[in-house]
Design an enzyme around this catalytic site. Sequence first.
Site, PDB file in Angstrom:
ATOM      1  N   GLU A 206      -5.378 -13.426  -1.588  1.00 43.80           N
ATOM      2  CA  GLU A 206      -4.906 -13.904  -0.290  1.00 43.80           C
ATOM      3  C   GLU A 206      -5.841 -14.921   0.342  1.00 43.80           C
ATOM      4  OE1 GLU A 206      -3.999 -10.359   1.895  1.00 43.80           O
ATOM      5  OE2 GLU A 206      -2.485  -9.747   0.434  1.00 43.80           O
ATOM      6  N   LYS A 341       7.425  -6.450   6.480  1.00 49.48           N
ATOM      7  CA  LYS A 341       7.465  -7.246   5.251  1.00 49.48           C
ATOM      8  C   LYS A 341       8.921  -7.321   4.819  1.00 49.48           C
ATOM      9  CE  LYS A 341       2.912  -5.840   3.488  1.00 49.48           C
ATOM     10  NZ  LYS A 341       2.228  -4.920   2.556  1.00 49.48           N
TER      11      LYS A 341
END
EC number: 4.2.1.11
Length: 433
Positions: A206, A341
């Site tokens: 990430e 999400k």
Amino acid sequence: MGFHIYEIKARQIIDSRGNPTVEADVILEDGTYGRAAVPSGASTGINEAVELRDGDKSVYMGKGVLKAIENIKNIIAPELEGMSALNQVAIDRKMLELDGTPTKEKLGANAILAVSMATAKAAAKYLGLRPYQYLGAYKANILPTPMCNIINGGAHSDNSVDFQEFMIMPIGAKTFSEAIRMAAEVFHTLKGILSGKGYATSVGDEGGFAPNLKSNEEACEVIIEAIKKAGYEPGKDIAIALDPATSELYDPKTKKYVLKWSTKEKLTSEQMVEYWAKWVEKYPIISIEDGMAEEDWDGWKKLTDKIGNKIQLVGDDLFVTNTSFLKKGIEMGVANSILIKVNQIGTLTETFEAVEMAKKAGYTAIVSHRSGETEDTTIADLVVALGTGQIKTGSLSRTDRIAKYNQLIRIEEELETTAEYHGKSVFYSIKQK
């Protein structure tokens, strides 16, 4: 009329980890089209909607998504072609009906979500609107306080840190653009500090650094050092947010949390709660996500009772963006926030329902990326449309992460004087000091 779905195309593309994922185009009668690509996670909740993979080990190590693509072409497309793209709820419900399983295992959440998002983008384009304007209408003017991942551990790296993500939140910024500048300055300062200490400055999935630190505590300490050195006050200008991803550390047989990358300690639920309580006293932490394991509801309750009035406690694996799990959490008084999400649940409609339920219960909601991302920026528009005021989309490096931040900078510019950045006041689910 032009706004009906004429054709749906789907293809296998590559995500930020080099794994295949699904991309779909929804084309309307007048030639307008929307395109969306689906992300995937490294650490996944056991109750998440199913990401359909081919399983053929000779192709992409079994991670191909051609079955999901065939499902779009052969099952979803024939049913949706001719339907109005302006009726998102009807589109999503039709796909849920075609799948017919609680976890979308028949068609695959990756197939369903790609079409759901692409439909919304096609509809927005048809109406001459941005996706955030189409999905959020007049309420879409709040820019999110970002959670910027700057140190990776756990499943997202290969080092001695147990906890998956150490993030910074520029709570003292006045605008989103300023928040990104502050975060970038800390990111670069941290790189210099790590390098000076002899640590590697390679980045994880990430975009955060993944140094081989000596302890979990050292991660917080170097972040605080970087915040100060960059000219900011820890806790006032910039706070720390954590995602320890403790479901990855939990042994359901012994009901212990194993700090397997550092001290090898085995902690009971009570000890894990005390661990976090001490950290919250010691460090300027404002948010902890998945502080307890998804199976450990009793532990979650103890954690919420202990520090839920001091910081934001976010359920990710616990709730998996699912209203049935969120409802249970609200009834039990567990956590005070939900991570959103889109690929955990699989449609935009269900995503909106989860956020609405959270807000009604006084829970905050944070729109999130996954560790396997693409250049798709739908979640940037989505966070503004939903008005959740918080986004988690990685570090200040890697284009798959930066794409979302840059889209939000454009949206802020477009909104001009109506754009709002709420900073610390987004934490309405905890008592403000």
